[in-house]
Design a protein around this motif. Structure first.
Motif, PDB file in Angstrom:
ATOM      1  N   LEU A 136       0.836  -1.198   0.000  1.00  0.00           N
ATOM      2  CA  LEU A 136       0.000   0.000   0.000  1.00  0.00           C
ATOM      3  C   LEU A 136       0.869   1.246   0.000  1.00  0.00           C
ATOM      4  CD1 LEU A 136      -2.742   1.370   0.166  1.00  0.00           C
ATOM      5  CD2 LEU A 136      -2.689   1.056   2.649  1.00  0.00           C
ATOM      6  N   ALA A 137       1.943   1.232   0.799  1.00  0.00           N
ATOM      7  CA  ALA A 137       2.846   2.376   0.841  1.00  0.00           C
ATOM      8  C   ALA A 137       3.516   2.591  -0.521  1.00  0.00           C
ATOM      9  CB  ALA A 137       3.908   2.152   1.917  1.00  0.00           C
ATOM     10  N   ARG A 138       3.933   1.503  -1.180  1.00  0.00           N
ATOM     11  CA  ARG A 138       4.555   1.625  -2.494  1.00  0.00           C
ATOM     12  C   ARG A 138       3.530   2.077  -3.541  1.00  0.00           C
ATOM     13  NH1 ARG A 138       6.630  -3.387  -1.259  1.00  0.00           N
ATOM     14  NH2 ARG A 138       5.807  -4.412  -3.123  1.00  0.00           N
ATOM     15  N   SER A 139       2.274   1.719  -3.326  1.00  0.00           N
ATOM     16  CA  SER A 139       1.220   2.141  -4.247  1.00  0.00           C
ATOM     17  C   SER A 139       1.070   3.653  -4.246  1.00  0.00           C
ATOM     18  CB  SER A 139      -0.110   1.490  -3.860  1.00  0.00           C
ATOM     19  OG  SER A 139      -0.031   0.094  -3.946  1.00  0.00           O
ATOM     20  N   PHE A 140       1.115   4.250  -3.044  1.00  0.00           N
ATOM     21  CA  PHE A 140       1.018   5.702  -2.950  1.00  0.00           C
ATOM     22  C   PHE A 140       2.153   6.361  -3.738  1.00  0.00           C
ATOM     23  CE2 PHE A 140      -1.242   5.183   1.355  1.00  0.00           C
ATOM     24  CZ  PHE A 140      -2.475   5.246   0.735  1.00  0.00           C
ATOM     25  N   SER A 141       3.359   5.794  -3.615  1.00  0.00           N
ATOM     26  CA  SER A 141       4.520   6.357  -4.311  1.00  0.00           C
ATOM     27  C   SER A 141       4.376   6.244  -5.816  1.00  0.00           C
ATOM     28  CB  SER A 141       5.802   5.629  -3.861  1.00  0.00           C
ATOM     29  OG  SER A 141       5.993   5.752  -2.475  1.00  0.00           O
ATOM     30  N   SER A 142       3.620   5.248  -6.278  1.00  0.00           N
ATOM     31  CA  SER A 142       3.442   5.029  -7.713  1.00  0.00           C
ATOM     32  C   SER A 142       2.204   5.723  -8.258  1.00  0.00           C
ATOM     33  CB  SER A 142       3.351   3.525  -8.002  1.00  0.00           C
ATOM     34  OG  SER A 142       4.507   2.858  -7.547  1.00  0.00           O
ATOM     35  N   GLY A 143       1.489   6.434  -7.394  1.00  0.00           N
ATOM     36  CA  GLY A 143       0.310   7.155  -7.849  1.00  0.00           C
ATOM     37  C   GLY A 143      -0.943   6.319  -7.954  1.00  0.00           C
ATOM     38  N   VAL A 144      -0.948   5.124  -7.371  1.00  0.00           N
ATOM     39  CA  VAL A 144      -2.136   4.273  -7.394  1.00  0.00           C
ATOM     40  C   VAL A 144      -3.117   4.774  -6.335  1.00  0.00           C
ATOM     41  CG1 VAL A 144      -3.048   1.944  -7.115  1.00  0.00           C
ATOM     42  CG2 VAL A 144      -0.808   2.294  -8.171  1.00  0.00           C
ATOM     43  N   PRO A 145      -4.344   5.102  -6.706  1.00  0.00           N
ATOM     44  CA  PRO A 145      -5.292   5.631  -5.715  1.00  0.00           C
ATOM     45  C   PRO A 145      -5.724   4.576  -4.705  1.00  0.00           C
ATOM     46  CG  PRO A 145      -6.407   5.224  -7.787  1.00  0.00           C
ATOM     47  CD  PRO A 145      -4.946   5.008  -8.056  1.00  0.00           C
ATOM     48  N   TYR A 146      -5.919   5.015  -3.476  1.00  0.00           N
ATOM     49  CA  TYR A 146      -6.467   4.144  -2.433  1.00  0.00           C
ATOM     50  C   TYR A 146      -7.975   4.252  -2.531  1.00  0.00           C
ATOM     51  CZ  TYR A 146      -7.627   2.532   2.298  1.00  0.00           C
ATOM     52  OH  TYR A 146      -8.166   1.863   3.383  1.00  0.00           O
ATOM     53  N   ALA A 147      -8.603   3.222  -3.079  1.00  0.00           N
ATOM     54  CA  ALA A 147     -10.017   3.311  -3.464  1.00  0.00           C
ATOM     55  C   ALA A 147     -10.958   2.933  -2.336  1.00  0.00           C
ATOM     56  CB  ALA A 147     -10.287   2.441  -4.682  1.00  0.00           C
ATOM     57  N   VAL A 148     -11.264   3.892  -1.478  1.00  0.00           N
ATOM     58  CA  VAL A 148     -12.304   3.727  -0.471  1.00  0.00           C
ATOM     59  C   VAL A 148     -13.317   4.834  -0.682  1.00  0.00           C
ATOM     60  CG1 VAL A 148     -12.856   3.875   1.969  1.00  0.00           C
ATOM     61  CG2 VAL A 148     -10.880   2.570   1.245  1.00  0.00           C
ATOM     62  N   ARG A 149     -14.579   4.438  -0.793  1.00  0.00           N
ATOM     63  CA  ARG A 149     -15.626   5.401  -1.108  1.00  0.00           C
ATOM     64  C   ARG A 149     -16.499   5.666   0.112  1.00  0.00           C
ATOM     65  NH1 ARG A 149     -18.569   2.165  -5.559  1.00  0.00           N
ATOM     66  NH2 ARG A 149     -17.993   0.504  -4.125  1.00  0.00           N
ATOM     67  N   ALA A 150     -16.732   6.942   0.390  1.00  0.00           N
ATOM     68  CA  ALA A 150     -17.661   7.341   1.444  1.00  0.00           C
ATOM     69  C   ALA A 150     -18.956   7.763   0.761  1.00  0.00           C
ATOM     70  CB  ALA A 150     -17.090   8.476   2.283  1.00  0.00           C
ATOM     71  N   LEU A 151     -19.943   6.880   0.758  1.00  0.00           N
ATOM     72  CA  LEU A 151     -21.179   7.090   0.017  1.00  0.00           C
ATOM     73  C   LEU A 151     -22.238   7.717   0.920  1.00  0.00           C
ATOM     74  CD1 LEU A 151     -21.224   3.550  -1.636  1.00  0.00           C
ATOM     75  CD2 LEU A 151     -20.268   5.663  -2.590  1.00  0.00           C
ATOM     76  N   PRO A 152     -22.791   8.862   0.564  1.00  0.00           N
ATOM     77  CA  PRO A 152     -23.774   9.532   1.434  1.00  0.00           C
ATOM     78  C   PRO A 152     -25.063   8.724   1.576  1.00  0.00           C
ATOM     79  CG  PRO A 152     -23.659  10.608  -0.704  1.00  0.00           C
ATOM     80  CD  PRO A 152     -22.539   9.631  -0.671  1.00  0.00           C
ATOM     81  N   VAL A 153     -25.556   8.621   2.803  1.00  0.00           N
ATOM     82  CA  VAL A 153     -26.814   7.917   3.068  1.00  0.00           C
ATOM     83  C   VAL A 153     -27.827   8.803   3.778  1.00  0.00           C
ATOM     84  CG1 VAL A 153     -25.750   5.630   3.122  1.00  0.00           C
ATOM     85  CG2 VAL A 153     -25.906   6.951   5.234  1.00  0.00           C
ATOM     86  N   ALA A 154     -27.342   9.873   4.410  1.00  0.00           N
ATOM     87  CA  ALA A 154     -28.193  10.828   5.128  1.00  0.00           C
ATOM     88  C   ALA A 154     -27.338  12.069   5.369  1.00  0.00           C
ATOM     89  CB  ALA A 154     -28.697  10.229   6.445  1.00  0.00           C
ATOM     90  N   PRO A 155     -27.929  13.176   5.767  1.00  0.00           N
ATOM     91  CA  PRO A 155     -27.121  14.361   6.051  1.00  0.00           C
ATOM     92  C   PRO A 155     -26.002  14.068   7.045  1.00  0.00           C
ATOM     93  CG  PRO A 155     -29.437  14.958   5.984  1.00  0.00           C
ATOM     94  CD  PRO A 155     -29.380  13.460   5.898  1.00  0.00           C
ATOM     95  N   HIS A 156     -24.769  14.321   6.636  1.00  0.00           N
ATOM     96  CA  HIS A 156     -23.572  14.131   7.459  1.00  0.00           C
ATOM     97  C   HIS A 156     -23.296  12.656   7.801  1.00  0.00           C
ATOM     98  CE1 HIS A 156     -23.221  18.461   7.956  1.00  0.00           C
ATOM     99  NE2 HIS A 156     -24.502  18.498   8.317  1.00  0.00           N
ATOM    100  N   LYS A 157     -23.910  11.722   7.075  1.00  0.00           N
ATOM    101  CA  LYS A 157     -23.672  10.300   7.319  1.00  0.00           C
ATOM    102  C   LYS A 157     -23.279   9.614   6.007  1.00  0.00           C
ATOM    103  CE  LYS A 157     -24.672   9.998  11.733  1.00  0.00           C
ATOM    104  NZ  LYS A 157     -25.885   9.307  12.188  1.00  0.00           N
ATOM    105  N   PHE A 158     -22.322   8.672   6.126  1.00  0.00           N
ATOM    106  CA  PHE A 158     -21.780   8.017   4.948  1.00  0.00           C
ATOM    107  C   PHE A 158     -21.588   6.529   5.208  1.00  0.00           C
ATOM    108  CE2 PHE A 158     -20.389  12.366   5.255  1.00  0.00           C
ATOM    109  CZ  PHE A 158     -20.602  12.884   3.983  1.00  0.00           C
ATOM    110  N   ASP A 159     -21.735   5.749   4.150  1.00  0.00           N
ATOM    111  CA  ASP A 159     -21.465   4.316   4.172  1.00  0.00           C
ATOM    112  C   ASP A 159     -20.098   4.118   3.530  1.00  0.00           C
ATOM    113  OD1 ASP A 159     -21.221   1.604   3.704  1.00  0.00           O
ATOM    114  OD2 ASP A 159     -23.108   1.382   2.632  1.00  0.00           O
TER     115      ASP A 159
END
Length: 322
Positions: A262-285
């Motif tokens: 994961l650390a080497r991925s950051f150095s290579s420009g690979v995005p860390y793909a975690v999505r915060a999906l909105p489900v309600a005001p100020h709340k995310f899945d």
């Protein structure tokens, strides 16, 4: 994959019907037992109660409502017109909780819990806390289950709606799981295979050591079958409101060597793909969606692993990687 039969399914688990009757007899059921209070288990219990049959709903290994009351609040609804039955009833209860007149498909875990509890209360269904220890038989027919605390429950029909299929295992029901070969049903993407594209970071560190959880070469031929299942992960309900947040803390089991790729991925420009999906005001899945995310790939494999071990590993990994 466990295929569902005989019961309408609400997203969250497969439902398999296990009859307590011998194959050559078909008496009308007077009592049913649903094992696993997942969304599909709740739907099964409600459907049975509506049919006028006495039903017992056993929680099993998961809390009431399963994933939908514990972080998975973002529903994959491509066409709302296709949603009906008990699923539609659930989403309408969610909408009512948010002050809407129609169904709402994204929600906070506690709102989902309220909706499921309302469905059960309507038919006076009180979930039974417990995990199955072993089953009882009358000849070839399943006649009851014994929970770990010694509670004995009997029924005419049994439904396993748990995520792990523990009742099915205890009953000795034949089932299949894992990846089918491409040749089984003529599916080109079935079986063992690579990711959608080649990972642009080496599996080896500078000193030539293959990083934890990875293999430098394919472990089997592409398209072949195996008994491996999808990686488990935890879906988290997050907030951007500091007044309603619990701060993240460093895990006591953190080992940086487990994340060198994961650390080497950051150095290579690979995005860390975690999505915060909105489900309600100020709340995310929080969910994953890339090479590196909250899925502990390979963490749920191995016949010697217990469910609790897999759960603990996945929980620690999710906390660290978020």
């Amino acid at each position: 994959m466990i295929r569902s039969i005989g019961v309408s399914v609400l997203a969250g688990a497969a439902v398999t019907l296990v009859s307590g009757c011998a194959p050559d007899s078909t008496p009308a059921a007077k009592r049913a037992l649903v094992y696993g209070a997942t969304p599909s288990g709740i739907a099964a219990a409600v459907a049975i109660a509506r049919a006028g049959i006495d039903v017992q709903l056993v929680l099993g290994e998961s809390p009431l409502g399963g994933m939908m009351t514990n972080g998975l609040g973002r529903s994959d609804i491509a066409n709302p017109a296709l949603i009906g039955g008990l699923a539609d009833a659930f989403f309408r209860l969610v909408g009512k909780a948010y002050g809407q007149t129609g169904p709402v498909y994204n929600f906070e875990p506690h709102v989902a819990l309220q909706a499921f509890q309302s469905m059960l209360d309507q038919y006076s269904i009180k979930p039974i806390s417990g995990v199955v220890d072993h089953v009882l038989r009358n000849g070839l027919a399943l006649s009851g289950v014994v929970l770990i605390d010694g509670t004995v429950l009997t029924a005419d029909v049994f439904i396993d709606s748990s995520y792990e299929g523990l009742l099915l295992q205890q009953a000795g029901v034949q089932m299949t799981y894992g990846r089918e070969a491409t040749t089984t049903f003529g599916e080109k993407r079935a079986g063992y295979g690579y990711h959608f594209s080649e990972f642009p970071v080496s599996s080896e560190s500078e000193d030539g050591v293959v990083s934890a959880g990875l293999s430098a070469t394919p472990t089997q031929r592409v398209g072949t079958a195996d008994s491996k299942i999808m990686a488990f992960n935890y879906r988290l309900c997050l907030t951007d409101d500091p007044s309603n947040a619990v701060p993240f803390s460093r895990s006591s089991n953190y080992d940086s060597s487990q994340f060198d790729v994961l650390a080497r991925s950051f150095s290579s420009g690979v995005p860390y793909a975690v999505r915060a999906l909105p489900v309600a005001p100020h709340k995310f899945d929080l969910n994953g969606g890339g090479f590196f995310d909250t899925d502990l790939v390979g963490g749920s494999w191995g016949s010697r692993l217990r469910i609790s071990t897999v759960a603990n590993r996945s929980q620690q990994f999710t906390v660290i990687t978020q």
